[in-house]
Design a protein around this motif. Structure first.
Motif, short mmCIF file in Angstrom:
data_model
loop_
_atom_site.label_atom_id
_atom_site.label_comp_id
_atom_site.label_asym_id
_atom_site.label_seq_id
_atom_site.Cartn_x
_atom_site.Cartn_y
_atom_site.Cartn_z
N LEU A 11 0.83 -1.21 0.00
CA LEU A 11 0.00 0.00 0.00
C LEU A 11 0.86 1.26 0.00
O LEU A 11 0.54 2.25 -0.67
CB LEU A 11 -0.95 0.00 1.20
CG LEU A 11 -2.08 -1.03 1.15
CD1 LEU A 11 -2.87 -1.03 2.46
CD2 LEU A 11 -2.98 -0.79 -0.04
N LEU A 12 1.96 1.22 0.75
CA LEU A 12 2.88 2.36 0.76
C LEU A 12 3.46 2.59 -0.64
O LEU A 12 3.51 3.72 -1.12
CB LEU A 12 4.02 2.14 1.77
CG LEU A 12 3.64 2.10 3.24
CD1 LEU A 12 4.87 1.78 4.10
CD2 LEU A 12 3.00 3.38 3.69
N VAL A 13 3.89 1.51 -1.28
CA VAL A 13 4.44 1.62 -2.64
C VAL A 13 3.40 2.19 -3.60
O VAL A 13 3.70 3.06 -4.41
CB VAL A 13 4.95 0.25 -3.13
CG1 VAL A 13 5.24 0.27 -4.63
CG2 VAL A 13 6.19 -0.16 -2.37
N ALA A 14 2.17 1.70 -3.50
CA ALA A 14 1.11 2.17 -4.39
C ALA A 14 0.84 3.65 -4.19
O ALA A 14 0.69 4.40 -5.17
CB ALA A 14 -0.16 1.36 -4.16
N GLU A 15 0.79 4.08 -2.93
CA GLU A 15 0.50 5.50 -2.69
C GLU A 15 1.68 6.39 -3.10
O GLU A 15 1.48 7.49 -3.60
CB GLU A 15 0.12 5.74 -1.24
CG GLU A 15 -0.57 7.09 -1.07
CD GLU A 15 -1.35 7.22 0.21
OE1 GLU A 15 -2.25 8.07 0.25
OE2 GLU A 15 -1.06 6.49 1.18
N LEU A 57 15.95 10.21 3.19
CA LEU A 57 16.99 9.23 2.90
C LEU A 57 17.70 8.78 4.17
O LEU A 57 17.92 7.59 4.38
CB LEU A 57 18.01 9.80 1.91
CG LEU A 57 19.18 8.88 1.57
CD1 LEU A 57 18.70 7.62 0.89
CD2 LEU A 57 20.18 9.61 0.70
N PHE A 58 18.01 9.74 5.04
CA PHE A 58 18.67 9.41 6.31
C PHE A 58 17.77 8.52 7.17
O PHE A 58 18.21 7.52 7.72
CB PHE A 58 19.05 10.69 7.07
CG PHE A 58 19.70 10.42 8.39
CD1 PHE A 58 21.02 9.99 8.46
CD2 PHE A 58 18.99 10.57 9.57
CE1 PHE A 58 21.62 9.73 9.68
CE2 PHE A 58 19.57 10.32 10.80
CZ PHE A 58 20.90 9.89 10.85
N GLN A 59 16.49 8.87 7.28
CA GLN A 59 15.57 8.07 8.08
C GLN A 59 15.36 6.68 7.49
O GLN A 59 15.29 5.68 8.22
CB GLN A 59 14.23 8.79 8.23
CG GLN A 59 14.32 10.02 9.11
CD GLN A 59 13.03 10.80 9.14
OE1 GLN A 59 12.14 10.59 8.32
NE2 GLN A 59 12.93 11.72 10.09
N ALA A 60 15.26 6.59 6.17
CA ALA A 60 15.09 5.28 5.52
C ALA A 60 16.34 4.42 5.72
O ALA A 60 16.23 3.22 6.00
CB ALA A 60 14.80 5.46 4.03
N VAL A 76 10.82 -3.53 5.13
CA VAL A 76 10.48 -2.77 3.93
C VAL A 76 9.51 -1.64 4.27
O VAL A 76 9.67 -0.50 3.82
CB VAL A 76 9.89 -3.69 2.84
CG1 VAL A 76 9.33 -2.90 1.67
CG2 VAL A 76 10.95 -4.68 2.35
N GLY A 77 8.51 -1.92 5.10
CA GLY A 77 7.57 -0.88 5.52
C GLY A 77 8.26 0.24 6.28
O GLY A 77 7.96 1.41 6.07
N HIS A 84 7.22 7.74 2.17
CA HIS A 84 5.77 7.79 1.99
C HIS A 84 5.17 9.02 2.67
O HIS A 84 4.37 9.74 2.09
CB HIS A 84 5.14 6.50 2.54
CG HIS A 84 3.66 6.53 2.55
ND1 HIS A 84 2.93 6.91 3.66
CD2 HIS A 84 2.76 6.23 1.58
CE1 HIS A 84 1.64 6.84 3.37
NE2 HIS A 84 1.52 6.43 2.12
N ARG A 85 5.55 9.24 3.93
CA ARG A 85 4.99 10.39 4.67
C ARG A 85 5.25 11.70 3.94
O ARG A 85 4.35 12.54 3.81
CB ARG A 85 5.58 10.45 6.08
CG ARG A 85 4.95 9.47 7.03
CD ARG A 85 5.40 9.70 8.46
NE ARG A 85 6.83 9.50 8.65
CZ ARG A 85 7.41 8.32 8.86
NH1 ARG A 85 6.67 7.22 8.88
NH2 ARG A 85 8.71 8.23 9.03
N ARG A 86 6.45 11.89 3.46
CA ARG A 86 6.78 13.15 2.79
C ARG A 86 6.11 13.30 1.44
O ARG A 86 5.60 14.35 1.10
CB ARG A 86 8.29 13.28 2.67
CG ARG A 86 8.89 13.66 3.99
CD ARG A 86 10.39 13.82 3.89
NE ARG A 86 10.94 14.35 5.12
CZ ARG A 86 11.15 13.63 6.21
NH1 ARG A 86 10.83 12.36 6.23
NH2 ARG A 86 11.66 14.18 7.29
#
Length: 97
Positions: A11-15, A57-60, A76-77, A84-86
């Motif tokens: 769902l994250l990828v889709a959004e 990028l840093f958070q991921a 992955v989530g 996703h949030r940004r």
């Protein structure tokens, strides 16, 4: 077949896939039509754009390194979450006006 833990990452990828082109189109249009020198509003947006990318990028990367590898779907989530949030927040903000 992936288990139910993969629903959230998909769902994250889709959004992200839905929202990113909207954000890119809006920002590209503003850059192309903004003229030179950029307005104060456009300079703030450009600065925000770069800062957000660095922070996401840093958070991921932090999530990728700190999430235990046994739950791949959760990892992955967690990695997709900051991006996703940004992206979604920018789509909503830029679509308003």
């Amino acid at each position: 077949m992936p288990g139910p833990g993969w629903v959230k990452p998909w769902l994250l990828v889709a959004e992200i896939a839905w929202s990113a082109p909207v954000v890119i189109a809006h920002r590209t249009f503003r850059m192309a039509s903004g003229g030179w020198p950029p307005s104060a509003r456009d300079r703030r947006e450009y600065t925000r754009m770069v800062q957000e990318k660095v922070e996401a990028l840093f958070q991921a990367a932090t999530a990728a390194v700190t999430t235990p590898p046994k739950d791949t779907a959760k990892a992955v989530g967690n990695v997709l979450g900051p991006v996703h949030r940004r992206v979604v927040a920018n789509r909503r903000r830029l679509s308003r006006g």
